[in-house]
Design an enzyme around this catalytic site. Structure first.
Site, short mmCIF file in Angstrom:
data_model
loop_
_atom_site.label_atom_id
_atom_site.label_comp_id
_atom_site.label_asym_id
_atom_site.label_seq_id
_atom_site.Cartn_x
_atom_site.Cartn_y
_atom_site.Cartn_z
N CYS A 76 -2.89 -14.06 -3.81
CA CYS A 76 -2.28 -14.57 -2.31
C CYS A 76 -2.69 -16.03 -2.21
O CYS A 76 -2.74 -16.29 -1.15
CB CYS A 76 -3.24 -13.82 -1.43
SG CYS A 76 -5.16 -13.94 -1.78
N ASP A 86 -6.46 -6.99 -6.43
CA ASP A 86 -5.90 -7.59 -5.22
C ASP A 86 -7.22 -8.80 -4.72
O ASP A 86 -7.76 -8.64 -3.83
CB ASP A 86 -5.78 -6.74 -4.11
CG ASP A 86 -5.27 -7.57 -2.87
OD1 ASP A 86 -4.46 -8.59 -3.07
OD2 ASP A 86 -5.23 -6.94 -1.69
N PHE A 102 -11.44 -5.40 -5.70
CA PHE A 102 -11.74 -6.19 -4.65
C PHE A 102 -11.16 -5.42 -3.43
O PHE A 102 -10.37 -5.86 -2.67
CB PHE A 102 -10.47 -7.58 -4.89
CG PHE A 102 -10.86 -8.18 -6.09
CD1 PHE A 102 -12.10 -9.31 -6.18
CD2 PHE A 102 -10.19 -7.73 -7.12
CE1 PHE A 102 -12.44 -9.89 -7.31
CE2 PHE A 102 -10.53 -8.63 -8.43
CZ PHE A 102 -11.51 -9.57 -8.41
N ARG A 137 0.71 -1.18 0.01
CA ARG A 137 0.03 0.11 0.05
C ARG A 137 0.73 1.35 -0.04
O ARG A 137 0.64 2.17 -0.55
CB ARG A 137 -1.11 0.17 1.30
CG ARG A 137 -1.87 -0.96 1.17
CD ARG A 137 -3.06 -0.82 2.23
NE ARG A 137 -2.80 -1.35 3.45
CZ ARG A 137 -3.17 -2.45 3.93
NH1 ARG A 137 -4.20 -3.40 3.22
NH2 ARG A 137 -3.04 -3.10 5.01
N ALA A 143 -20.69 -1.24 -5.18
CA ALA A 143 -21.01 -2.76 -4.91
C ALA A 143 -21.10 -3.54 -6.06
O ALA A 143 -22.27 -3.32 -6.99
CB ALA A 143 -21.81 -2.58 -4.07
N ASP A 194 -16.21 -3.62 -4.80
CA ASP A 194 -16.23 -4.74 -4.16
C ASP A 194 -17.43 -5.41 -4.25
O ASP A 194 -18.64 -4.70 -4.32
CB ASP A 194 -15.77 -4.55 -2.77
CG ASP A 194 -15.26 -5.84 -2.06
OD1 ASP A 194 -14.21 -5.93 -1.78
OD2 ASP A 194 -16.10 -6.77 -1.83
#
Length: 397
Positions: free
Chosen positions: A341, A301, A232, A216, A281, A254
């Site tokens: 991730c 991400d 995300f 970040r 959203a 998101d």
């Protein structure tokens, strides 16, 4: 009598290299008065009867998670020593008494020689997540060790293991406080001076994605004068840093309505009600189908596409499609931050997948940075699988 696990001939080699997992296929037989329960401490021996390790017994592909390669007692003093060592690693990083950063990871599983255990610190609250039955059964010893190391700086310890312990174990785990009780589950913490509202009782993971702290910071470095898309976005971590770095405008996307609300709250908390921020959203993958050449800094991400190797092929297609859409539409001279991730995805495989996406997009692309997790998420040199976070920063002509 502690159950004794005997390995097949030659299967001790990975343990001699200090790898902390023993797979079920390596076990020859178990000598015990009765079958060990999942989570019990067991001693591990070579075929020749030599002691080699002690750890938590598991049912599944990983039969034992190793706690120690020495013949030592796993008692209160042992837990305190392990937590104290983890604390000292964070102290060396300047995290334990940093007024500008009040949230960090204290224990990172195998990276801190405590496989199956995660502990995050949010100001005066420690949040514990157990990913194994053995750690769950030891949670009170863990809580006492945390209190011993921190003293009155920790006023509450919250166990958030209900969604992370193996569901087949039948533990009926219920989240709750092991020590103290926070005045409110949602509190404001600081990360590099930026404010974030964190709810460890209801939020994802332990409440915040602490592992992207350094990445970040890098977004902040590149954001000045740019129109930023944070997909995300969860609670808007990258969005806050982008605006702090001087972005002209930030859009956060998101699928979760609650995440979008939190992203808005965090932006207003840091920059006031007039902040140039839009939160949507929407499904991020669908949103990226047709964004046009509006953005010159995009952050991808996503959650883990591959939880295990069985779905790796589909996951890589997902990463490729996501990155190709962003690379096709980003403005010339744009910067793309892209992450995986998924522990099952290696650095090399992720980079190859992003390469394929760039080829599909037909753009000239340079790699500026190769990113990973921060130092409070250490990687055990004997357990390379612990390097789960991969990221690339790309310059797109």
């Amino acid at each position: 009598m502690t159950a004794q696990v005997f390995l097949k001939r030659g299967k001790e080699e990975s343990l001699l290299r200090r790898h902390p997992w023993i797979f079920s296929g390596a076990v020859e037989y178990i000598k015990a008065e009765e079958e060990p329960r999942e989570g019990d401490l067991v001693d591990v021996y070579t075929k020749q009867g030599e002691f080699i390790a002690r750890g938590h017994y598991q049912i599944g592909s990983i039969a034992v998670r190793v706690l120690t390669f020495s013949d030592e007692a796993i008692d209160e003093a042992w837990w305190q020593e392990r937590v104290a060592t983890a604390y000292d690693v964070r102290r060396l990083q300047g995290l334990t008494e940093n007024p500008a950063t009040t949230c960090y990871r204290l224990i990172h599983g195998e990276g801190d020689a405590l496989p199956g255990l995660v502990v995050d610190i949010y100001a005066s609250t420690a949040v514990v997540q157990c990913h194994s039955v053995g750690m769950y059964r030891a949670r009170m010893e863990i809580a006492r060790a945390i209190r011993s190391v921190y003293g009155d700086r920790i006023t509450s310890i919250y166990d958030k293991s209900s969604q992370t312990v193996p569901y087949k174990a039948g533990l009926n785990a219920v989240d709750g406080y092991l020590y103290g009780h926070a005045a409110a589950a949602t509190q404001t913490v600081l990360e590099n001076g930026h404010k974030f509202r964190v709810n460890w009782e209801e939020g994802q993971k332990t409440g915040f994605f602490i592992d992207q702290r350094r990445n970040r910071e890098l977004v902040s470095h590149y954001a000045k004068g740019r129109t930023v898309l944070n997909t995300f976005c969860y609670t808007g971590g990258f969005s806050v840093y982008a605006m702090a770095g001087g972005a002209d405008e930030v859009v956060s996307v998101d699928a979760s309505e609650r995440a979008v609300q939190l992203a808005n709250e965090n932006m207003k908390l840091n920059f006031g009600p007039e902040v140039r921020h839009t939160a949507l959203a929407a499904d991020a993958v669908e949103y990226l189908k047709d964004i046009g050449p509006k953005y010159d800094l995009i952050i991808l991400d996503p959650p883990a596409f591959a939880k295990h190797h069985k779905v790796l092929g589909n996951a890589m297609q997902g990463y490729k499609r996501l990155n190709a859409r962003a690379l096709k539409q980003i403005k010339p001279g744009g910067i793309l931050f892209t992450f995986s991730c998924s522990q099952a995805v290696s650095k090399e495989l992720f980079r190859t997948t992003v390469f394929s996406a760039a080829a599909i997009a037909g753009r000239k692309v340079r790699i500026l940075h190769q990113l990973t997790q921060p130092a409070d998420h250490p990687i055990n040199i004997y357990h390379p699988e612990g390097e789960y976070l991969k990221g690339l920063v790309l310059y797109v002509e």
